[in-house]
Design a protein around this motif. Structure first.
Motif, short mmCIF file in Angstrom:
data_model
loop_
_atom_site.label_atom_id
_atom_site.label_comp_id
_atom_site.label_asym_id
_atom_site.label_seq_id
_atom_site.Cartn_x
_atom_site.Cartn_y
_atom_site.Cartn_z
N ASP A 102 -16.70 15.32 -0.17
CA ASP A 102 -15.36 16.10 -0.68
C ASP A 102 -14.22 15.81 0.21
OD1 ASP A 102 -13.39 18.25 -0.74
OD2 ASP A 102 -14.20 18.26 -2.52
N ILE A 103 -14.31 15.54 1.64
CA ILE A 103 -13.34 15.60 2.71
C ILE A 103 -13.06 13.86 2.70
CG2 ILE A 103 -12.90 15.45 5.18
CD1 ILE A 103 -14.40 18.13 5.28
N ILE A 104 -13.79 13.24 2.38
CA ILE A 104 -13.33 11.70 2.36
C ILE A 104 -12.79 11.43 0.75
CG2 ILE A 104 -14.52 9.36 1.78
CD1 ILE A 104 -16.58 9.97 4.02
N ALA A 105 -13.16 11.97 -0.08
CA ALA A 105 -12.71 11.98 -1.33
C ALA A 105 -11.14 12.28 -1.32
CB ALA A 105 -13.59 12.71 -2.48
N ARG A 106 -10.82 13.56 -0.70
CA ARG A 106 -9.41 13.81 -0.70
C ARG A 106 -8.69 12.83 -0.09
NH1 ARG A 106 -8.79 20.06 -0.44
NH2 ARG A 106 -10.45 20.55 -1.59
N PHE A 107 -8.86 12.07 1.09
CA PHE A 107 -8.21 10.99 1.54
C PHE A 107 -8.15 9.84 0.85
CE2 PHE A 107 -8.67 14.16 5.19
CZ PHE A 107 -7.48 13.78 5.98
N GLU A 108 -9.23 9.51 0.35
CA GLU A 108 -9.15 8.24 -0.61
C GLU A 108 -8.44 8.42 -1.83
OE1 GLU A 108 -13.25 5.49 -0.58
OE2 GLU A 108 -13.41 7.43 -1.61
N ARG A 109 -8.47 9.52 -2.64
CA ARG A 109 -7.79 9.86 -3.59
C ARG A 109 -6.24 9.73 -3.36
NH1 ARG A 109 -11.77 13.77 -5.82
NH2 ARG A 109 -10.48 15.44 -4.76
N ARG A 110 -5.91 10.35 -2.17
CA ARG A 110 -4.41 10.45 -1.86
C ARG A 110 -3.94 8.75 -1.77
NH1 ARG A 110 -0.91 13.90 1.70
NH2 ARG A 110 0.86 13.29 1.07
N GLY A 111 -4.76 7.79 -1.47
CA GLY A 111 -4.45 6.66 -1.36
C GLY A 111 -4.43 6.09 0.32
N TYR A 112 -5.03 6.95 0.88
CA TYR A 112 -5.25 6.50 2.43
C TYR A 112 -6.40 5.70 2.55
CZ TYR A 112 -1.62 9.72 4.05
OH TYR A 112 -0.41 10.35 4.08
N LYS A 113 -6.35 4.62 3.55
CA LYS A 113 -7.44 3.55 3.54
C LYS A 113 -8.42 3.78 4.87
CE LYS A 113 -5.73 -0.29 3.33
NZ LYS A 113 -5.12 -1.62 3.89
N LEU A 114 -9.47 3.98 4.57
CA LEU A 114 -10.72 4.06 5.58
C LEU A 114 -11.05 3.15 6.41
CD1 LEU A 114 -12.82 6.40 6.61
CD2 LEU A 114 -14.43 5.44 5.16
N VAL A 115 -10.59 2.84 7.75
CA VAL A 115 -10.59 1.76 8.65
C VAL A 115 -11.83 1.90 9.85
CG1 VAL A 115 -8.67 1.02 8.11
CG2 VAL A 115 -8.74 2.17 10.08
N GLY A 116 -12.30 3.19 9.84
CA GLY A 116 -13.43 3.50 10.71
C GLY A 116 -14.18 4.40 10.41
N LEU A 117 -15.61 4.46 10.65
CA LEU A 117 -16.35 5.47 10.00
C LEU A 117 -17.82 5.61 10.91
CD1 LEU A 117 -17.19 7.62 7.82
CD2 LEU A 117 -18.21 5.70 6.59
N LYS A 118 -18.11 6.89 11.57
CA LYS A 118 -19.34 6.77 12.06
C LYS A 118 -20.15 8.08 12.21
CE LYS A 118 -18.14 5.04 16.27
NZ LYS A 118 -18.15 5.16 17.75
N LEU A 119 -21.56 8.34 12.30
CA LEU A 119 -22.05 9.44 12.44
C LEU A 119 -22.71 9.63 13.70
CD1 LEU A 119 -24.20 11.31 9.32
CD2 LEU A 119 -25.24 10.57 11.85
N GLY A 212 -9.25 5.80 20.46
CA GLY A 212 -9.85 5.12 21.57
C GLY A 212 -11.03 5.59 22.15
N LEU A 213 -11.11 7.28 22.22
CA LEU A 213 -12.39 7.82 22.73
C LEU A 213 -13.70 7.68 21.62
CD1 LEU A 213 -12.79 9.66 25.10
CD2 LEU A 213 -12.02 11.54 23.69
N TRP A 214 -13.17 7.84 20.56
CA TRP A 214 -14.34 8.04 19.67
C TRP A 214 -14.90 6.33 19.03
CZ3 TRP A 214 -16.81 12.32 17.73
CH2 TRP A 214 -16.62 13.76 18.27
N PHE A 215 -14.04 5.53 18.82
CA PHE A 215 -14.11 4.07 18.35
C PHE A 215 -13.69 3.39 19.68
CE2 PHE A 215 -13.89 6.54 14.64
CZ PHE A 215 -14.57 6.24 13.76
N GLY A 216 -13.72 2.11 19.46
CA GLY A 216 -13.22 1.16 20.48
C GLY A 216 -14.46 0.18 20.70
N GLY A 217 -15.52 0.29 20.22
CA GLY A 217 -16.52 -0.80 20.47
C GLY A 217 -15.88 -2.05 19.33
N LYS A 218 -16.39 -3.14 19.91
CA LYS A 218 -15.82 -4.21 19.09
C LYS A 218 -16.26 -4.14 17.52
CE LYS A 218 -15.26 -9.29 19.65
NZ LYS A 218 -13.69 -8.97 18.92
N GLY A 219 -15.34 -4.38 16.77
CA GLY A 219 -15.70 -4.41 15.28
C GLY A 219 -15.90 -2.93 14.68
N GLU A 220 -15.65 -1.82 15.41
CA GLU A 220 -15.83 -0.55 14.95
C GLU A 220 -14.56 -0.13 14.11
OE1 GLU A 220 -18.71 1.95 17.80
OE2 GLU A 220 -16.52 2.19 18.04
N ILE A 221 -13.50 -0.72 14.05
CA ILE A 221 -12.24 -0.64 13.38
C ILE A 221 -12.23 -1.97 12.46
CG2 ILE A 221 -9.85 -0.12 13.08
CD1 ILE A 221 -11.42 2.18 14.39
#
Ligand code: ATP
Length: 236
Positions: A102-119, A212-221
């Protein structure tokens, strides 16, 4: 020899004249370098050398940053443009309650673009650093434990688009869900401040730090172009 000359020239440009000149110097010098190396060692070697040079220059200015050779956008994006980026997290209670989509869908539907994602289950060091400004608060230890105890993971995301830092916070709603309006994520799904299911960067400085804290590994974004950009982020 040539690579050392080029790197030195670019470092000097970066430190004396700032990023803009360094970027120009990088493009001119590395084009020369690429042509020379391509003639001698082939295109693959030349390309690898050019990428290394580009990274070296940017690292000299800003040691913790990661950029991509294709367009030189820092991983935290460019605030104030359509490439603005923010860090949004679904906290362990949001994951446990099945609210990721649901949270992802709200950002997607608004038109924002997902450029990084991790669990992930964040380390204590990561959570301590993320919430460093709250370290003196009485709830700090409990907050860090809730984020890191592994009863559920965290979803870390980087979203891109115009005004995404401010609008991301608007979409999340007030930190205290009892003050969050209907239609916001917290206003629709939660009741207490200790279980407010999501996080969003509150400023460009926070977004830069947190991405920078949560991402930053090469190719993560990933820099990518949406086919519908013309219909979502264009101006007339
Ligand atoms: N009084 C409190 N009791 C328990 N937890 C709290 C309290 N205040 C804040 N928190 C927790 O700490 C998090 C960070 O608080 P902060 O004041 O930085 O708010 P925020 O920036 O709106 O929240 P977030 O960073 O999660 O988006 C809150 O989201 C909440 O989970």
């Amino acid at each position: 020899m040539f690579a050392r000359f080029a790197t030195t020239t670019l470092r000097q440009a970066a430190s004396r004249q700032g990023p803009a000149l360094a970027a120009r110097a990088m493009s001119t010098s590395s084009n020369q370098a690429t042509r020379t190396l391509a003639g001698r060692f082939g295109v693959a070697a030349a390309t690898a050398a050019a990428v290394t040079l580009g990274y070296t220059v940017y690292s000299a200015q800003k040691p913790n940053a990661v950029i991509y050779a294709d367009n030189a956008i820092p991983i935290h994006g460019v605030p104030g443009t359509s490439k603005e980026r923010t860090f949004i997290a679904v906290k362990p209670d949001g994951v446990q309650r099945g609210l990721i989509s649901d949270i992802i869908a709200r950002f997607e539907r608004r038109g924002y673009k997902l450029v990084g994602l991790k669990l992930l289950v964040p380390s204590k060091a990561l959570a301590n650093e993320h919430y460093a400004d709250l370290s003196k608060k009485p709830f700090f230890a409990g907050l860090v434990d809730y984020m890191t105890n592994g009863k559920a993971p965290v979803i870390g995301m980087v979203w891109e688009g115009p005004a995404v830092i401010k609008q991301g916070r608007v979409m999340l709603g007030a930190t205290d869900p009892t003050a969050a309006g209907p239609g916001t994520i917290r206003g629709d799904y939660c009741l207490t401040i200790g279980r407010n299911i999501c996080h969003g960067s509150d400023s460009a400085e926070s977004a830069e730090k947190e991405i920078g804290l949560w991402f930053g590994g090469k190719g993560e974004i990933v820099n990518w172009t949406a086919n519908n950009d013309e219909w979502v982020v264009s101006d007339n």
